[in-house]
Design an enzyme around this catalytic site. Sequence first.
Site, PDB file in Angstrom:
ATOM      1  N   GLN A 185     -17.083  69.213  43.448  1.00  0.00           N
ATOM      2  CA  GLN A 185     -17.932  69.132  42.186  1.00  0.00           C
ATOM      3  C   GLN A 185     -17.720  68.468  40.999  1.00  0.00           C
ATOM      4  OE1 GLN A 185     -17.746  72.960  39.303  1.00  0.00           O
ATOM      5  NE2 GLN A 185     -19.816  73.173  40.446  1.00  0.00           N
TER       6      GLN A 185
ATOM      7  N   GLU B 240     -18.544  74.390  29.669  1.00  0.00           N
ATOM      8  CA  GLU B 240     -20.014  74.702  29.855  1.00  0.00           C
ATOM      9  C   GLU B 240     -20.117  75.823  28.993  1.00  0.00           C
ATOM     10  OE1 GLU B 240     -21.177  75.175  34.157  1.00  0.00           O
ATOM     11  OE2 GLU B 240     -22.393  76.762  33.396  1.00  0.00           O
TER      12      GLU B 240
ATOM     13  N   HIS C   2     -18.248  68.126  37.293  1.00  0.00           N
ATOM     14  CA  HIS C   2     -18.714  68.810  35.948  1.00  0.00           C
ATOM     15  C   HIS C   2     -19.366  68.073  35.176  1.00  0.00           C
ATOM     16  CE1 HIS C   2     -18.792  71.206  32.395  1.00  0.00           C
ATOM     17  NE2 HIS C   2     -17.995  72.462  33.136  1.00  0.00           N
TER      18      HIS C   2
ATOM     19  N   PHE D 146     -23.773  81.383  31.359  1.00  0.00           N
ATOM     20  CA  PHE D 146     -23.137  80.158  31.905  1.00  0.00           C
ATOM     21  C   PHE D 146     -24.519  79.762  32.896  1.00  0.00           C
ATOM     22  CE2 PHE D 146     -18.729  78.328  32.169  1.00  0.00           C
ATOM     23  CZ  PHE D 146     -18.400  78.583  31.018  1.00  0.00           C
TER      24      PHE D 146
ATOM     25  N   ARG E  20     -24.267  73.244  38.146  1.00  0.00           N
ATOM     26  CA  ARG E  20     -23.402  71.962  37.875  1.00  0.00           C
ATOM     27  C   ARG E  20     -23.906  70.591  38.619  1.00  0.00           C
ATOM     28  NH1 ARG E  20     -17.595  74.736  36.807  1.00  0.00           N
ATOM     29  NH2 ARG E  20     -18.149  75.409  34.629  1.00  0.00           N
TER      30      ARG E  20
ATOM     31  N   ARG F 250     -19.930  75.189  43.229  1.00  0.00           N
ATOM     32  CA  ARG F 250     -19.366  76.533  42.781  1.00  0.00           C
ATOM     33  C   ARG F 250     -20.121  76.587  41.252  1.00  0.00           C
ATOM     34  NH1 ARG F 250     -15.825  77.706  38.484  1.00  0.00           N
ATOM     35  NH2 ARG F 250     -14.836  75.555  38.446  1.00  0.00           N
TER      36      ARG F 250
ATOM     37  N   HIS G 129     -14.146  67.833  39.111  1.00  0.00           N
ATOM     38  CA  HIS G 129     -13.571  69.021  38.693  1.00  0.00           C
ATOM     39  C   HIS G 129     -13.069  69.995  39.559  1.00  0.00           C
ATOM     40  CE1 HIS G 129     -13.456  72.089  35.528  1.00  0.00           C
ATOM     41  NE2 HIS G 129     -14.287  72.950  36.173  1.00  0.00           N
TER      42      HIS G 129
ATOM     43  N   LEU H  71     -12.259  68.272  30.019  1.00  0.00           N
ATOM     44  CA  LEU H  71     -13.433  69.040  30.072  1.00  0.00           C
ATOM     45  C   LEU H  71     -13.813  69.545  28.801  1.00  0.00           C
ATOM     46  CD1 LEU H  71     -14.988  70.226  32.355  1.00  0.00           C
ATOM     47  CD2 LEU H  71     -14.059  72.311  31.594  1.00  0.00           C
TER      48      LEU H  71
HETATM   49  C1  LIG Z   1     -10.245  72.037  32.406  1.00  0.00           C
HETATM   50  C2  LIG Z   1     -10.631  73.077  33.335  1.00  0.00           C
HETATM   51  C3  LIG Z   1     -11.330  74.232  32.893  1.00  0.00           C
HETATM   52  C4  LIG Z   1     -11.754  75.193  33.804  1.00  0.00           C
HETATM   53  N1  LIG Z   1     -12.356  76.438  33.383  1.00  0.00           N
HETATM   54  C5  LIG Z   1     -12.621  77.169  33.990  1.00  0.00           C
HETATM   55  C6  LIG Z   1     -13.503  78.266  33.615  1.00  0.00           C
HETATM   56  O1  LIG Z   1     -13.700  78.602  32.470  1.00  0.00           O
HETATM   57  N2  LIG Z   1     -13.988  79.471  34.455  1.00  0.00           N
HETATM   58  C7  LIG Z   1     -13.570  79.294  35.628  1.00  0.00           C
HETATM   59  O2  LIG Z   1     -13.908  80.267  36.456  1.00  0.00           O
HETATM   60  N3  LIG Z   1     -12.832  78.016  36.308  1.00  0.00           N
HETATM   61  C8  LIG Z   1     -12.415  77.322  35.457  1.00  0.00           C
HETATM   62  N4  LIG Z   1     -11.756  76.169  36.029  1.00  0.00           N
HETATM   63  C9  LIG Z   1     -11.327  76.175  37.410  1.00  0.00           C
HETATM   64  C10 LIG Z   1     -10.245  76.966  37.597  1.00  0.00           C
HETATM   65  O3  LIG Z   1      -9.376  77.053  36.344  1.00  0.00           O
HETATM   66  C11 LIG Z   1      -9.298  76.617  38.787  1.00  0.00           C
HETATM   67  O4  LIG Z   1      -9.948  76.530  39.883  1.00  0.00           O
HETATM   68  C12 LIG Z   1      -8.193  77.759  38.901  1.00  0.00           C
HETATM   69  O5  LIG Z   1      -7.529  77.844  37.592  1.00  0.00           O
HETATM   70  C13 LIG Z   1      -7.121  77.278  39.892  1.00  0.00           C
HETATM   71  O6  LIG Z   1      -6.146  78.122  40.002  1.00  0.00           O
HETATM   72  P1  LIG Z   1      -5.158  78.334  41.036  1.00  0.00           P
HETATM   73  O7  LIG Z   1      -4.245  79.421  40.825  1.00  0.00           O
HETATM   74  O8  LIG Z   1      -5.616  78.194  42.475  1.00  0.00           O
HETATM   75  O9  LIG Z   1      -4.107  77.256  40.818  1.00  0.00           O
HETATM   76  P2  LIG Z   1      -3.384  76.553  39.622  1.00  0.00           P
HETATM   77  O10 LIG Z   1      -3.721  77.465  38.330  1.00  0.00           O
HETATM   78  O11 LIG Z   1      -3.612  75.197  39.375  1.00  0.00           O
HETATM   79  O12 LIG Z   1      -1.933  76.661  40.072  1.00  0.00           O
HETATM   80  C14 LIG Z   1      -1.518  76.051  41.062  1.00  0.00           C
HETATM   81  C15 LIG Z   1       0.090  76.372  41.238  1.00  0.00           C
HETATM   82  O13 LIG Z   1       0.599  75.922  42.208  1.00  0.00           O
HETATM   83  C16 LIG Z   1       1.762  75.205  42.294  1.00  0.00           C
HETATM   84  N5  LIG Z   1       2.240  74.034  43.201  1.00  0.00           N
HETATM   85  C17 LIG Z   1       1.045  73.269  43.500  1.00  0.00           C
HETATM   86  N6  LIG Z   1       1.678  72.259  44.477  1.00  0.00           N
HETATM   87  C18 LIG Z   1       2.893  72.989  44.720  1.00  0.00           C
HETATM   88  C19 LIG Z   1       4.081  72.702  45.482  1.00  0.00           C
HETATM   89  N7  LIG Z   1       4.016  71.740  46.575  1.00  0.00           N
HETATM   90  N8  LIG Z   1       5.028  73.257  45.470  1.00  0.00           N
HETATM   91  C20 LIG Z   1       5.403  74.461  44.706  1.00  0.00           C
HETATM   92  N9  LIG Z   1       4.222  74.647  43.912  1.00  0.00           N
HETATM   93  C21 LIG Z   1       3.082  73.890  44.062  1.00  0.00           C
HETATM   94  C22 LIG Z   1       1.799  74.723  40.663  1.00  0.00           C
HETATM   95  O14 LIG Z   1       3.015  74.641  40.278  1.00  0.00           O
HETATM   96  C23 LIG Z   1       1.100  76.053  40.052  1.00  0.00           C
HETATM   97  O15 LIG Z   1       1.741  76.852  39.677  1.00  0.00           O
HETATM   98  C24 LIG Z   1     -11.447  75.143  35.096  1.00  0.00           C
HETATM   99  C25 LIG Z   1     -10.415  73.966  35.604  1.00  0.00           C
HETATM  100  C26 LIG Z   1     -10.077  73.058  34.743  1.00  0.00           C
HETATM  101  C27 LIG Z   1      -9.425  71.920  35.527  1.00  0.00           C
END
Ligand SMILES: Cc1cc2nc3c(=O)[nH]c(=O)nc-3n(C[C@H](O)[C@H](O)[C@H](O)COP(=O)(O)OP(=O)(O)OC[C@H]3O[C@@H](n4cnc5c(N)ncnc54)[C@H](O)[C@@H]3O)c2cc1C
Length: 597
Positions: free
Chosen positions: A237, A252, A239, A117, A283, A412, A370, A249
């Site tokens: 960031q 990568e 992407h 990556f 990135r 990142r 991203h 997306l």
């Molecule tokens: C398309 C895509 C591909 C990616 N691929 C990769 C990868 O291959 N490798 C990597 O390391 N990173 C990757 N990333 C980045 C990574 O996936 C995210 O940064 C990460 O999953 C975020 O996780 P989280 O637990 O912080 O939030 P999330 O998984 O988004 O969860 C947020 C949670 O908060 C809840 N929530 C939000 N607001 C409220 C509220 N007001 N009240 C109650 N609940 C709320 C939602 O319901 C949800 O359950 C990718 C991101 C994207 C968008």
Amino acid sequence: MKNYHQFDVVVVGAGGAGLMAALYASKTASTAVLSKLYPTRSHTGTAQGGVGAALGNEGEDHAEWHTFDTVKGSDYLGDQDAIEFMCSEAVSSVYELEHMGLPFSRTPDGRIAQRPFGGHTNNVTGKPVPRACYAADRTGHMILQTLYQQCIKKNVNFFDEFQVLDVLIVNGAAAGVVALEMATGELHVFHAKAVIFATGGHGRIWEITSNAYTFTGDGLAITLRRGIPAEDMEFFQFHPTGIYRLGILITEGVRGEGGVLINDKGERFMEHYAPHVKDLASRDVVSRAMYLEMQEGRGIGGKRYLYLDMRPETVNQYAAADGRRRTDGSPYIVTGEELLGKLPDIVDFARTYLGVDPVAQPMPVQPTAHYAMGGIPTNKFGQVVIDENNTVLPGLYAAGEVACVSVHGANRLGTNSLVDLIVFGKHAGLDAAAYALGASYQVLPDDPTDFTRAQLEAIRQSSGSESAFEIAREMKSVMFDHVGVFRTAEGMQDALAKVRELRQRLQHVRPADSGKIFNTELLNTWELGNLLELAEVTTVSALARQESRGGHAREDFPKRDDANWLKHSLAWVRDGQIVLGYKPVVITKFQPKERVY
Ligand SMILES: Cc1cc2nc3c(=O)[nH]c(=O)nc-3n(C[C@H](O)[C@H](O)[C@H](O)COP(=O)(O)OP(=O)(O)OC[C@H]3O[C@@H](n4cnc5c(N)ncnc54)[C@H](O)[C@@H]3O)c2cc1C
């Protein structure tokens, strides 16, 4: 009291960070997870490419190399103590996921498979190293499902489709949250000893984005309104490979498997910008190179996109030129079938959204908003810290994309968010439960819901004929044009004026739906308020930083300036005004150097 609940630990968000936190907190504390989405619909489920850990299954690797790459990738703005902690914990955390039953892809001898990556290198040779552990191109989906199953097994209490609108802070300590139950429109009070925010990012500020519709920055906006600062908001960031016009997306991992970026002249242009690692530079570097190519007229057909080419003949041609080999020493030669097996969802997306078969034709791509490097400031235990001296706010935690530890600094590396979720989610959960054991419940104010009700009433009672959709469109467009990959003072001033105008206009949006049951129009208007507030904080922080570093590239200040700007920014909202402050970067082993890829 009606709709009153009491738990030692309340976790807001059911993505990778929230579920990991809940799993660990629930070992010793009564724990509830509140989520505006059904848990397995969280954005973590869309993560494709992989989770980074120096297992060394497909070539020599060390946690120390991962640490250095992350420091360098962060453009030296990441806190090195936290980075070292994350990269060493990454290895055991990935094995822990494996033992929970996560179905990782495998090497021929049965170990967890790994792929290269961007920015992840062998520190001796400088060549890309396979460090991303993956489950085909569905790594995040598998993490989310695995953690959700574990939480169900451990009887964690879930409140699905409960949207948190406020955090309660009493006597300078966390005391709970206020949430709206979407099915009934009723407000609930969750009284807690510790609160963990794991609400994800805010990429819906920008027009072209890979982020889910729900990435509206709720957690960050809620804490800002309660006097907690936001850290490093200018670093967002882009992407390199979003589907042209849609932003969806393309991982990568495509370049990790040998795909290359091609301009209108048929050149692999990354050779000119990053001669060592080429398409696998970090990135920020690749996105800027793409902009420059397009600016100089080398976008495909002169348009604002380039090609991402993963046709086997192209992959094999450049792999031979790079001297790439497989783990067993044989030349790296792929077939269409192998690529289909490793990137099935990408092939599907390209067919569905572009009408392109990526094994036979190149895919049109452009940089897409991203990932938020900035967020709620925390230390490496997930504790929220509220000032330049890193003073802890007792009982309040943040983990995942909403938090800024800071391990990603100004940029990142790919695969480092999923690591961040599992490592800091776990430690936030452990620390919050330990804190709850020794703490008592704060006495709540007479009406803990008053601030929330005032916000909702303001929306319900507003007069005027402004359209939330139009306001969102104008915000996304101005932010993408002026607070995007490249920035200037003039452009950002325009964006700031526009965002401030839009914040005024938002007060004249009146939702047509006045009902209580699933009133998503009301909640979407509240979310748009969050996005606008964060757009303003982002722009103010970016205008102040007169240098270029990582994801913040200024045409008027093109150089990194360590003498004046090797520091984290903090932004508070006080009496409606944004106030900026700064705190030092933690440097342990690696003195800042120029980044060469
Ligand atoms: C398309 C895509 C591909 C990616 N691929 C990769 C990868 O291959 N490798 C990597 O390391 N990173 C990757 N990333 C980045 C990574 O996936 C995210 O940064 C990460 O999953 C975020 O996780 P989280 O637990 O912080 O939030 P999330 O998984 O988004 O969860 C947020 C949670 O908060 C809840 N929530 C939000 N607001 C409220 C509220 N007001 N009240 C109650 N609940 C709320 C939602 O319901 C949800 O359950 C990718 C991101 C994207 C968008």
